[in-house]
Design a protein around this motif. Sequence first.
Motif, short mmCIF file in Angstrom:
data_model
loop_
_atom_site.label_atom_id
_atom_site.label_comp_id
_atom_site.label_asym_id
_atom_site.label_seq_id
_atom_site.Cartn_x
_atom_site.Cartn_y
_atom_site.Cartn_z
N PHE A 67 -7.61 2.10 -3.16
CA PHE A 67 -6.54 1.16 -3.51
C PHE A 67 -6.73 -0.24 -2.90
CE2 PHE A 67 -4.45 5.44 -2.84
CZ PHE A 67 -4.68 5.86 -4.14
N GLY A 68 -7.13 -0.31 -1.62
CA GLY A 68 -7.41 -1.61 -1.00
C GLY A 68 -6.18 -2.49 -0.80
N LEU A 69 -5.03 -1.85 -0.56
CA LEU A 69 -3.81 -2.66 -0.33
C LEU A 69 -3.72 -3.07 1.14
CD1 LEU A 69 -1.26 -0.55 -2.41
CD2 LEU A 69 -2.74 -2.43 -3.15
N LEU A 70 -3.07 -4.19 1.39
CA LEU A 70 -2.88 -4.64 2.77
C LEU A 70 -1.60 -4.02 3.32
CD1 LEU A 70 -3.82 -8.40 2.33
CD2 LEU A 70 -5.24 -6.53 3.20
N ALA A 71 -1.76 -3.28 4.43
CA ALA A 71 -0.65 -2.48 4.98
C ALA A 71 0.50 -3.35 5.49
CB ALA A 71 -1.17 -1.60 6.11
N ALA A 74 9.20 -3.57 -5.05
CA ALA A 74 8.69 -4.88 -4.63
C ALA A 74 8.76 -5.11 -3.11
CB ALA A 74 9.45 -5.99 -5.36
N ASP A 75 9.83 -4.64 -2.47
CA ASP A 75 10.04 -4.96 -1.05
C ASP A 75 9.54 -3.88 -0.10
OD1 ASP A 75 11.30 -7.28 -1.90
OD2 ASP A 75 13.22 -6.21 -2.14
N ILE A 76 8.95 -2.85 -0.66
CA ILE A 76 8.50 -1.72 0.15
C ILE A 76 7.06 -1.96 0.62
CG2 ILE A 76 7.91 0.75 -0.08
CD1 ILE A 76 10.38 1.11 -1.67
N TYR A 77 6.66 -1.27 1.70
CA TYR A 77 5.28 -1.40 2.20
C TYR A 77 4.40 -0.25 1.67
CZ TYR A 77 6.65 -5.35 4.93
OH TYR A 77 7.08 -6.60 5.28
N PRO A 78 3.10 -0.50 1.52
CA PRO A 78 2.21 0.48 0.89
C PRO A 78 2.31 1.89 1.48
CG PRO A 78 1.04 -1.57 1.19
CD PRO A 78 2.38 -1.75 1.85
N ALA A 79 2.52 2.00 2.80
CA ALA A 79 2.55 3.32 3.44
C ALA A 79 3.64 4.21 2.85
CB ALA A 79 2.76 3.16 4.94
N HIS A 80 4.66 3.59 2.27
CA HIS A 80 5.79 4.36 1.75
C HIS A 80 5.66 4.71 0.27
CE1 HIS A 80 8.00 2.39 5.31
NE2 HIS A 80 7.50 3.57 5.65
N LEU A 81 4.48 4.47 -0.30
CA LEU A 81 4.28 4.81 -1.72
C LEU A 81 3.36 6.01 -1.87
CD1 LEU A 81 3.65 1.35 -3.44
CD2 LEU A 81 5.81 2.56 -3.11
N SER A 82 3.50 6.72 -2.98
CA SER A 82 2.57 7.81 -3.31
C SER A 82 1.24 7.20 -3.77
CB SER A 82 3.16 8.65 -4.44
OG SER A 82 3.16 7.90 -5.64
N GLY A 83 0.21 8.04 -3.87
CA GLY A 83 -1.10 7.57 -4.33
C GLY A 83 -1.04 6.93 -5.71
N GLY A 84 -0.32 7.58 -6.61
CA GLY A 84 -0.20 7.05 -7.98
C GLY A 84 0.49 5.69 -7.98
N GLN A 85 1.54 5.57 -7.16
CA GLN A 85 2.24 4.28 -7.09
C GLN A 85 1.34 3.22 -6.47
OE1 GLN A 85 5.55 5.74 -4.81
NE2 GLN A 85 6.86 5.99 -6.61
N ARG A 86 0.55 3.61 -5.48
CA ARG A 86 -0.37 2.63 -4.86
C ARG A 86 -1.39 2.14 -5.87
NH1 ARG A 86 -1.53 5.13 1.19
NH2 ARG A 86 0.58 5.92 1.34
N GLN A 87 -1.88 3.05 -6.71
CA GLN A 87 -2.87 2.60 -7.69
C GLN A 87 -2.20 1.69 -8.72
OE1 GLN A 87 -5.60 1.41 -7.90
NE2 GLN A 87 -6.93 3.22 -7.86
#
Length: 242
Positions: free
Chosen positions: A88-92, A131-144
């Motif tokens: 995913f490569g998102l910034l935490a 929109a206001d949530i941080y990546p750690a709080h998303l599922s894998g599918g949501q992160r992708q």
Amino acid sequence: MIELQSISKRFPDGTAALIDISLSIPRGSIYGIIGRSGAGKSTLLRLINGLERPSAGEVVVDEAPLSTLDATGLRRLRQRIGMIFQSFGLLANRNIADNVALPLELAGVPKAERTARCAELLARVGIADKADIYPAHLSGGQRQRVGIARALATRPDILLCDEATSALDPQTTRSVLALLADLNREMNLTIVLITHEMEVVRAICDHVAVLDQARLIEAGRADTVLSGSREQATLALLGEER
Ligand SMILES: Nc1ncnc2c1ncn2[C@@H]1O[C@H](COP(=O)(O)OP(=O)(O)OP(=O)(O)O)[C@@H](O)[C@H]1O
Ligand SMILES: [Mg+2]
């Protein structure tokens, strides 16, 4: 149209990652590149966006040979190409909206426009409420989905996907692939999709190329390759389908 003309890639340590690969990826297609670990898939993708240079041969994107592009030309090319990854490569430390906005910030897009574009993108990938949530709080599918929104922020016409669904369960994989197929149709987005799973090819690819140990085994329309291949490497990958 993306063309690989007799591409070889040898790394300084002597590894031959790609040997004499020729491939035409038509505009608007969903082109699968399948092969086992180490076959050379990621290397091939990095040649298309100019992150790696071939040791021999030429990559041509819409008639422009990449070896002739200067720094400005390469930057323009990369703006036309989005990329998503298995990890995913998102910034935490950035919330979802700010992750999606990052490429727009780098491109100097004004704040109001960034905000509007982010809202539009998050709605399109089905996570407008995150929109206001941080990546750690998303599922894998949501992160992708965030990864896809970010990759499309600057309106590229090519999307490169490196094992984008490999970290996802089968059902989530299907939903992310369905989203990619919709985006391909809506935006005439050319999608180059790397995978080691024939299931993924079967689900959305119109074309497929099979790589094995740095060599191109075969390439063509997905239905033809899936139903009529006589190549050992392809048959082995077909045999692994769940
Ligand atoms: N920078 C590098 N220097 C030396 N060898 C490399 C480098 N990058 C990749 N390789 C080698 O090139 C070959 C192809 O690697 P590549 O990452 O393209 O394979 P892949 O098909 O994407 O594999 P995977 O499915 O595991 O991601 C491998 O043998 C790998 O070890
Ligand atoms: Mg890889």
